[in-house]
Design a protein around this motif. Structure first.
Motif, PDB file in Angstrom:
ATOM      1  N   ARG A   1       0.834  -1.208   0.000  1.00 60.28           N
ATOM      2  CA  ARG A   1       0.000   0.000   0.000  1.00 60.28           C
ATOM      3  C   ARG A   1       0.865   1.254   0.000  1.00 60.28           C
ATOM      4  NH1 ARG A   1      -3.598  -3.151   3.318  1.00 60.28           N
ATOM      5  NH2 ARG A   1      -2.552  -2.413   5.217  1.00 60.28           N
ATOM      6  N   ARG A   2       1.963   1.237   0.742  1.00 57.89           N
ATOM      7  CA  ARG A   2       2.861   2.393   0.749  1.00 57.89           C
ATOM      8  C   ARG A   2       3.431   2.659  -0.642  1.00 57.89           C
ATOM      9  NH1 ARG A   2       6.536   2.959   6.207  1.00 57.89           N
ATOM     10  NH2 ARG A   2       4.901   2.542   7.754  1.00 57.89           N
ATOM     11  N   ILE A   3       3.825   1.587  -1.344  1.00 55.57           N
ATOM     12  CA  ILE A   3       4.366   1.742  -2.695  1.00 55.57           C
ATOM     13  C   ILE A   3       3.307   2.324  -3.624  1.00 55.57           C
ATOM     14  CG2 ILE A   3       5.216   0.464  -4.705  1.00 55.57           C
ATOM     15  CD1 ILE A   3       6.500  -1.514  -2.679  1.00 55.57           C
ATOM     16  N   ALA A   4       2.072   1.775  -3.545  1.00 52.12           N
ATOM     17  CA  ALA A   4       0.993   2.238  -4.429  1.00 52.12           C
ATOM     18  C   ALA A   4       0.606   3.679  -4.132  1.00 52.12           C
ATOM     19  CB  ALA A   4      -0.216   1.323  -4.287  1.00 52.12           C
ATOM     20  N   GLU A   5       0.499   4.033  -2.860  1.00 51.46           N
ATOM     21  CA  GLU A   5       0.089   5.398  -2.501  1.00 51.46           C
ATOM     22  C   GLU A   5       1.121   6.425  -2.952  1.00 51.46           C
ATOM     23  OE1 GLU A   5      -0.506   5.057   1.689  1.00 51.46           O
ATOM     24  OE2 GLU A   5      -2.377   3.899   1.462  1.00 51.46           O
TER      25      GLU A   5
ATOM     26  N   ARG B   1       1.918 -14.704  -9.918  1.00 53.82           N
ATOM     27  CA  ARG B   1       0.616 -15.068  -9.348  1.00 53.82           C
ATOM     28  C   ARG B   1       0.560 -14.727  -7.859  1.00 53.82           C
ATOM     29  NH1 ARG B   1      -1.275 -20.857 -12.069  1.00 53.82           N
ATOM     30  NH2 ARG B   1      -1.158 -20.177 -14.246  1.00 53.82           N
ATOM     31  N   ALA B   2       1.649 -15.024  -7.137  1.00 50.04           N
ATOM     32  CA  ALA B   2       1.691 -14.695  -5.716  1.00 50.04           C
ATOM     33  C   ALA B   2       1.636 -13.187  -5.511  1.00 50.04           C
ATOM     34  CB  ALA B   2       2.966 -15.266  -5.093  1.00 50.04           C
ATOM     35  N   GLU B   3       2.346 -12.453  -6.327  1.00 51.09           N
ATOM     36  CA  GLU B   3       2.327 -10.989  -6.239  1.00 51.09           C
ATOM     37  C   GLU B   3       0.917 -10.452  -6.437  1.00 51.09           C
ATOM     38  OE1 GLU B   3       2.761  -7.394  -9.047  1.00 51.09           O
ATOM     39  OE2 GLU B   3       4.457  -8.741  -9.373  1.00 51.09           O
TER      40      GLU B   3
ATOM     41  N   ALA C   1      -4.951  -8.804  -1.627  1.00 51.32           N
ATOM     42  CA  ALA C   1      -5.125  -8.826  -0.172  1.00 51.32           C
ATOM     43  C   ALA C   1      -4.874  -7.454   0.450  1.00 51.32           C
ATOM     44  CB  ALA C   1      -4.182  -9.855   0.445  1.00 51.32           C
ATOM     45  N   ALA C   2      -4.032  -6.656  -0.206  1.00 53.02           N
ATOM     46  CA  ALA C   2      -3.744  -5.306   0.281  1.00 53.02           C
ATOM     47  C   ALA C   2      -4.810  -4.301  -0.141  1.00 53.02           C
ATOM     48  CB  ALA C   2      -2.384  -4.852  -0.232  1.00 53.02           C
ATOM     49  N   GLY C   3      -5.763  -4.751  -0.972  1.00 57.59           N
ATOM     50  CA  GLY C   3      -6.821  -3.855  -1.437  1.00 57.59           C
ATOM     51  C   GLY C   3      -6.364  -2.888  -2.499  1.00 57.59           C
ATOM     52  N   VAL C   4      -5.369  -3.282  -3.282  1.00 62.55           N
ATOM     53  CA  VAL C   4      -4.794  -2.405  -4.309  1.00 62.55           C
ATOM     54  C   VAL C   4      -4.924  -3.061  -5.672  1.00 62.55           C
ATOM     55  CG1 VAL C   4      -2.692  -1.274  -5.132  1.00 62.55           C
ATOM     56  CG2 VAL C   4      -3.131  -1.436  -2.670  1.00 62.55           C
ATOM     57  N   LYS C   5      -5.328  -2.269  -6.677  1.00 59.88           N
ATOM     58  CA  LYS C   5      -5.319  -2.712  -8.068  1.00 59.88           C
ATOM     59  C   LYS C   5      -4.219  -1.923  -8.779  1.00 59.88           C
ATOM     60  CE  LYS C   5     -10.220  -3.952  -8.321  1.00 59.88           C
ATOM     61  NZ  LYS C   5     -11.516  -3.729  -9.024  1.00 59.88           N
ATOM     62  N   PRO C   6      -3.034  -2.518  -8.922  1.00 62.69           N
ATOM     63  CA  PRO C   6      -1.891  -1.737  -9.396  1.00 62.69           C
ATOM     64  C   PRO C   6      -1.881  -1.465 -10.892  1.00 62.69           C
ATOM     65  CG  PRO C   6      -1.235  -3.997  -9.053  1.00 62.69           C
ATOM     66  CD  PRO C   6      -2.657  -3.891  -8.571  1.00 62.69           C
ATOM     67  N   GLY C   7      -2.553  -2.270 -11.685  1.00 63.32           N
ATOM     68  CA  GLY C   7      -2.503  -2.106 -13.139  1.00 63.32           C
ATOM     69  C   GLY C   7      -3.069  -0.774 -13.587  1.00 63.32           C
ATOM     70  N   GLY C   8      -2.501  -0.251 -14.652  1.00 65.61           N
ATOM     71  CA  GLY C   8      -3.022   0.981 -15.246  1.00 65.61           C
ATOM     72  C   GLY C   8      -2.250   2.224 -14.880  1.00 65.61           C
ATOM     73  N   GLY C   9      -1.508   2.179 -13.777  1.00 65.94           N
ATOM     74  CA  GLY C   9      -0.714   3.337 -13.396  1.00 65.94           C
ATOM     75  C   GLY C   9       0.653   3.313 -14.052  1.00 65.94           C
ATOM     76  N   TRP C  10       1.206   4.504 -14.325  1.00 69.13           N
ATOM     77  CA  TRP C  10       2.509   4.577 -14.983  1.00 69.13           C
ATOM     78  C   TRP C  10       3.608   3.948 -14.129  1.00 69.13           C
ATOM     79  CZ3 TRP C  10       6.569   6.768 -12.489  1.00 69.13           C
ATOM     80  CH2 TRP C  10       6.272   7.570 -11.368  1.00 69.13           C
ATOM     81  N   TRP C  11       3.397   3.945 -12.826  1.00 71.51           N
ATOM     82  CA  TRP C  11       4.426   3.483 -11.897  1.00 71.51           C
ATOM     83  C   TRP C  11       4.563   1.974 -11.863  1.00 71.51           C
ATOM     84  CZ3 TRP C  11       2.682   0.394  -7.858  1.00 71.51           C
ATOM     85  CH2 TRP C  11       1.280   0.378  -7.665  1.00 71.51           C
TER      86      TRP C  11
END
Length: 273
Positions: free
Chosen positions: A131-135, A151-153, A159-169
């Motif tokens: 969550r810290r990385i995503a925020e 798959r584990a990632e 589980a962290a409640g984050v959808k990381p896809g789509g962001g430039w980061w």
């Protein structure tokens, strides 16, 4: 005598002289496995020991776990050694395999810039670290290749409640663990790795191990025997000898003895109770 007869006679004489047995050209199996087991150097340690004990050579196709499953479904590998428990259970339940066994385990770790701009080293859980990385939208290099690590990632992000896809980061690379670490080093990015590949990785630049130890990062490897009725052309007898050797005292000891810079990277069998 013809050249062929001379060659055959020479082989017979060599055998009668007590020399090492000449194994048939097909005394090998094809094993579909992961890039982590290959790039960590584990197979370079295990396969010679197995060949010495049995005379059977193992040719490894090192790909992501998802690709390894597909190779086995097609009948293009005699055995499987992968690390995605959920996918392994589905593979067995779908009738592609007759047996799956825990062989060894280690864990995943989160790597990132040594200065750790998001402070994940102080996080109390891997969910908080992600969550810290995503925020912060800090660069994150993902394998993005449907491997066991990928798959584990993905499960950990969920589980962290984050959808990381789509962001430039968030960069999905579609590459193995070693190349993904290389890219992370060039980008000064965060990345999730299996511990073994990270320990063997040399091009670290400014990267450092920042987060470890959460139970959610546990990483189990399993050996799988493919169903002979589905793919009767495979070398099931030789594959079973490999499978049983991995589970034997000799195989388990060989796994335990593999180290990099004195650090054991895989631990025999299943997670202790």
């Amino acid at each position: 005598m013809t050249p062929r007869a001379i060659a055959l006679t020479a082989l017979l004489l060599a055998g009668s002289a007590g020399l090492a047995p000449v194994h048939a050209a097909d005394d090998h199996i094809v094993l579909a496995s992961t890039t982590s087991t290959e790039q960590s150097g584990l197979f370079g340690h295990l396969l010679p020991a197995f060949a010495e004990a049995t005379g059977i050579r193992v040719r490894v196709v090192a790909v992501g776990t998802g690709q390894a499953f597909e190779i086995a479904r097609r009948g293009d590998a005699d055995g499987l050694l992968v690390h995605d428990g959920e996918g392994e259970r589905r593979f067995v339940e779908a009738g592609y395999a007759t047996e799956r066994a825990d062989v060894m385990y280690n864990d995943f770790v989160i790597i990132g810039p040594a200065e750790d701009p998001t402070g994940i080293a102080e996080a109390e859980s891997v969910a908080e670290a992600l969550r810290r990385i995503a925020e912060a939208e800090a660069p994150f290099a993902s394998r993005g290749d449907d491997s066991g690590t990928h798959r584990a990632e993905q499960r950990l992000w969920e589980a962290a409640g984050v959808k990381p896809g789509g962001g430039w980061w968030y960069r999905e690379l579609g590459s193995g663990m070693g190349p993904t670490l290389n890219t992370a080093a060039a980008m000064d990015a965060y990345v999730m790795s299996d511990r073994a590949t990270w320990a063997a990785f040399r091009n670290r630049q400014s990267l450092a191990l920042l987060f470890e130890g959460d139970e959610a990062l546990f990483n189990q490897y399993g050996s799988i025997l493919i169903d002979p009725e589905r793919h009767p052309h495979l070398k099931h007898d030789l594959a079973e000898r490999w499978h049983q050797w991995l589970l034997s005292e000799q195989g388990q000891q060989a796994i335990a003895e593999f180290t990099v810079n004195g650090e054991p990277l895989f631990f025999p069998n299943a997670r202790p109770d």
